[in-house]
Design an enzyme around this catalytic site. Structure first.
Site, short mmCIF file in Angstrom:
data_model
loop_
_atom_site.label_atom_id
_atom_site.label_comp_id
_atom_site.label_asym_id
_atom_site.label_seq_id
_atom_site.Cartn_x
_atom_site.Cartn_y
_atom_site.Cartn_z
N ARG A 2 -7.26 -0.46 16.72
CA ARG A 2 -7.43 -0.24 15.22
C ARG A 2 -8.55 -1.20 15.69
O ARG A 2 -9.75 -1.41 15.99
CB ARG A 2 -6.29 0.10 14.60
N LYS A 41 0.39 -1.04 0.25
CA LYS A 41 -0.06 -0.04 -0.09
C LYS A 41 0.81 1.53 -0.33
O LYS A 41 0.70 1.96 -0.84
CB LYS A 41 -0.41 0.24 1.32
C1 PLP Z 1 -0.54 -1.56 6.82
C2 PLP Z 1 -0.63 -2.35 7.29
C3 PLP Z 1 0.59 -3.65 8.05
C4 PLP Z 1 1.59 -3.25 7.20
O1 PLP Z 1 2.31 -2.25 7.95
P1 PLP Z 1 3.71 -1.70 7.86
O2 PLP Z 1 4.61 -1.19 9.20
O3 PLP Z 1 4.15 -0.79 7.18
O4 PLP Z 1 4.67 -2.72 8.22
C5 PLP Z 1 0.18 -4.16 8.36
N1 PLP Z 1 -0.96 -5.33 8.75
C6 PLP Z 1 -1.79 -4.49 8.37
C7 PLP Z 1 -3.62 -4.69 8.79
C8 PLP Z 1 -1.90 -3.38 7.31
O5 PLP Z 1 -2.70 -2.07 7.61
#
Ligand code: PLP
Length: 352
Positions: free
Chosen positions: A128, A35
């Site tokens: 969250r 993302k």
């Molecule tokens: C964005 C996201 C990740 C990855 O997070 P990083 O800190 O970039 O490794 C993993 N799990 C979920 C649910 C996310 O939204």
């Protein structure tokens, strides 16, 4: 063309291989989270070459771009009910916490004649997404009634909203819940996913509970550092992504504006420190593209002064470089600057 972002795909592949190999020694597979680079196919492909088998993104629009790559696709953000059929079509696995949504996915999967895999998210304190631990039995009982949904795994997300650090304790709790589900319902959970880049620090310390067999890695693969404490990871590149902007004005000017001070371009009242006459470079990129405070100049002798929609001003007085109009200034990135640079349509993306 400038401003541009230069992506070194070999460095991304290298970073991915380091983390993937290190996790494998602990029986952990990783997902490459795409993302932060808006699901750019070439970068995702470099991660696949680096050894990952799952590509994960928050948005279906990005997963659609990755359709041709041979990796399982995972939707990270909880699905919108209004997108249920696209989710089933473009994601092999989705992360879920709402029964109503899971039922909608079941209906969509039934229509498409398929079975959709879900990872049930549990909230272990970060606040969250995720069901609360005391809801596990109620929710799992309902999920197991659905013919077109497979309860593929269990997951937790930490260090996102609440900044909670993954630990043997909270991940141990995830492992216990997974054991409980397997024993109580006589099923096997194929994946127990213990968080994002912030969980990595437990891997080299061999402190990840045995039951955890997956981590979802975004930032660590692209910026080369873990995110629980912000430490660089040995042998990884922090310069796989470089932002380049061009100087369009370079002049010596006062450090304090002349006249009555009202508001700046964004309605804030600015304040200034008088440092006398300074050499100031205006770069052709601005808030529409990036928050300059999230850029790390490769020339550490230049200082950020301010930015508006399309301009950034940097103080280059102390630099040893002899900058001129037309020169290019280079920056390494933070997570936030990478996110916005990829989203800005004004930034050219070049791959080397
Ligand atoms: C964005 C996201 C990740 C990855 O997070 P990083 O800190 O970039 O490794 C993993 N799990 C979920 C649910 C996310 O939204």
């Amino acid at each position: 063309m400038y401003p541009r972002l230069v992506v070194d795909l070999k460095k991304v592949e290298h970073n991915t291989r380091i983390i993937s190999d290190s996790c494998k020694t602990q029986g952990v597979d990783i997902m490459g989270v795409t993302k932060v680079f808006c699901g750019f196919e070439k970068i995702a492909e470099a991660e696949v070459k680096g050894g990952i088998k799952f590509l994960a993104d928050s948005r279906i629009e990005n997963l659609m771009k990755l359709n041709d790559l041979s990796a399982e696709k995972v939707l990270l953000r909880l699905p919108m009910i209004s997108q249920a059929s696209e989710v089933v079509k473009y994601a092999d696995i989705s992360l879920n916490s709402e029964l109503k949504t899971i039922q909608a996915l079941n209906d969509a999967a039934k229509k498409q004649g398929t079975i959709h895999k879900i990872m049930l998210m549990v909230d272990l304190g970060d606040l969250r997404e995720g069901i609360l631990p005391n809801q596990v039995d109620v929710v799992v009982t309902e999920i197991l009634k659905l013919d077109h949904i497979k309860l593929y795994g269990l997951g937790v997300n930490l260090t996102c909203y609440g900044g909670v650090i993954p630990s043997e304790k909270n991940l141990g709790q995830l492992a216990e819940i997974a054991d409980h589900i397997e024993k109580t319902y006589d099923i096997q959970l194929e994946m127990v996913s213990g968080g994002n880049s912030s969980s990595y620090y437990l891997v080299p310390q061999e402190k990840l509970p045995k039951k955890i067999n997956n981590l979802r890695m975004g930032e660590i693969l692209v910026l080369g550092r873990e995110t629980a404490y912000g430490d660089a990871v040995e042998d990884m590149h922090d310069d796989a992504f470089i932002f380049e902007a061009e100087i369009v004005e370079l002049k010596e000017k006062a450090s304090v504006p002349t006249g009555d001070i009202g508001m700046d371009a964004f309605g804030n009242k600015p304040t200034f420190v008088d440092k006398g006459i300074r050499r100031r470079a205006i770069l052709a990129a601005g808030v529409q593209d990036v928050k300059a405070a999230q850029l790390i100049p490769m020339d550490d002798k230049i200082d950020f002064l301010g930015s508006s929609s399309d301009h950034m001003i940097w103080d280059v007085t102390d630099s040893e470089e002899n900058y001129e109009v037309g020169d290019i200034v280079k920056f390494k990135l933070e997570y936030g600057s990478m996110l916005s640079l990829f989203t800005s349509e004004y930034i050219q993306k070049d791959f080397i």
